[in-house]
Scaffold this active site. Sequence first.
Site, PDB file in Angstrom:
ATOM      1  N   TYR A  11       4.706 -10.663  -5.236  1.00 29.45           N
ATOM      2  CA  TYR A  11       6.048 -10.289  -4.806  1.00 29.45           C
ATOM      3  C   TYR A  11       6.727 -11.378  -3.981  1.00 29.45           C
ATOM      4  O   TYR A  11       6.128 -11.986  -3.100  1.00 29.45           O
ATOM      5  CB  TYR A  11       5.995  -9.011  -3.959  1.00 29.45           C
ATOM      6  CG  TYR A  11       5.573  -7.786  -4.722  1.00 29.45           C
ATOM      7  CD1 TYR A  11       6.274  -7.352  -5.843  1.00 29.45           C
ATOM      8  CD2 TYR A  11       4.476  -7.039  -4.304  1.00 29.45           C
ATOM      9  CE1 TYR A  11       5.889  -6.228  -6.543  1.00 29.45           C
ATOM     10  CE2 TYR A  11       4.081  -5.897  -4.982  1.00 29.45           C
ATOM     11  CZ  TYR A  11       4.796  -5.494  -6.103  1.00 29.45           C
ATOM     12  OH  TYR A  11       4.398  -4.370  -6.789  1.00 29.45           O
TER      13      TYR A  11
ATOM     14  N   LYS B 105     -17.508   5.853  16.895  1.00 30.49           N
ATOM     15  CA  LYS B 105     -16.158   6.372  16.677  1.00 30.49           C
ATOM     16  C   LYS B 105     -15.526   5.686  15.466  1.00 30.49           C
ATOM     17  O   LYS B 105     -16.003   4.649  14.999  1.00 30.49           O
ATOM     18  CB  LYS B 105     -15.297   6.146  17.921  1.00 30.49           C
ATOM     19  CG  LYS B 105     -15.051   4.673  18.232  1.00 30.49           C
ATOM     20  CD  LYS B 105     -14.133   4.510  19.426  1.00 30.49           C
ATOM     21  CE  LYS B 105     -13.878   3.033  19.705  1.00 30.49           C
ATOM     22  NZ  LYS B 105     -12.885   2.820  20.771  1.00 30.49           N
TER      23      LYS B 105
END
Length: 387
Positions: free
Chosen positions: A276, A41
């Site tokens: 940042y 999956k």
Amino acid sequence: MTETPPPRRARAEIDLGALRANVRTLRARVAPHAQVMAVVKADAYGHGALPCARAALEAGATWLGTATPHEALALRAAGITEADARVLCWLWTPGDPWAAGIEAGLDMAVSGLWALREVVEAAREADRPARIQLKADTGLGRNGCQPADWPQLVGEALKAESQGLVRVTGLWSHLACADEPGHPSIAAQLDVFRTMLEYAEKAGVEPEVRHLANSAATLSLPETYFDLVRPGIAMYGVSPSPEMGTPGDFGLRPVMSLKASVALVKQVPAGHGVSYGHHYVTEGETRLGLVPLGYADGIPRHASGRGPVLVGDRVRRVAGRVAMDQFVVDLGGDRVEAGAEALLFGPGDRGEPTAEDWAAAADTIAYEIVTRIGGRVPRVYLNESDG
């Protein structure tokens, strides 16, 4: 013709030889009593569903497992036939492609009456019986049928089977705390599962397989094996939890290595802010290295300031915030050139970090680290042929 060289910017190297070896190790652990379902999956936990499915089948897995029907149908469309492997998919929603699942010979999980009604109607239209597996909620509290509702679901399924509309091929459930050794819920769920199995079989269900064990149970709880085990994360060489041990403790090897090329190296003075918010400021004159991976590629922003990376012969930490496409490491006085390899995680053979190390840095689990690596990062497959 020459082979296309692996991308230099960034790549996730997937060692299919390691995956095959892991599947063989898991098979040996559960033999001779149980078969192995290779869970692929979520694009095989980020490793690539089709290559990993094929490698797992080469190594002796006899079933494949997916969450959604669309994942399962994609495997069939890619050429994995009913003769190659049974495929179970378990996360259905109303209106999903039951008819296509029937035509593809999928085993389809049914957790409630609404799902049984939809699959029965699809079987009538297809004029072919559907292969269904009844899922019991033995205590996880997610998908699956509650014990109080089990008699009605079993009865309706047997009625549909007597009409030639379905074949009940499996009875199964899922454990909540198998990765916490000794947790009391494990024995409690096992007791409930056995009771629900007994009820269904006495009522007339003759399943091909009964299954409960996920990766953690496959590695530690032989009493949960029944006819089939469903290893997911263990197949990719990642431990289900640090408390259980390292992959090496179980004879498993990590399959994915995440690498990039340093995009830029530059000298900066003391007191220079990095990324940042300037959450990192250089203490002295130093070299900064730019790694062209960011949270758009699946690098967790929560690992800002903590994520480990092997550059040269030293493990560095992310300096400042992880940005969308890039992050920075402080190289100190080391002579590193643009184009040098930045190894974020791998098996650990060279002292590099592992997926578990990144999980610890991001306060998450290693499942998330490998699964979240995005499609912008090419997968490069190693050891594609078996032997």
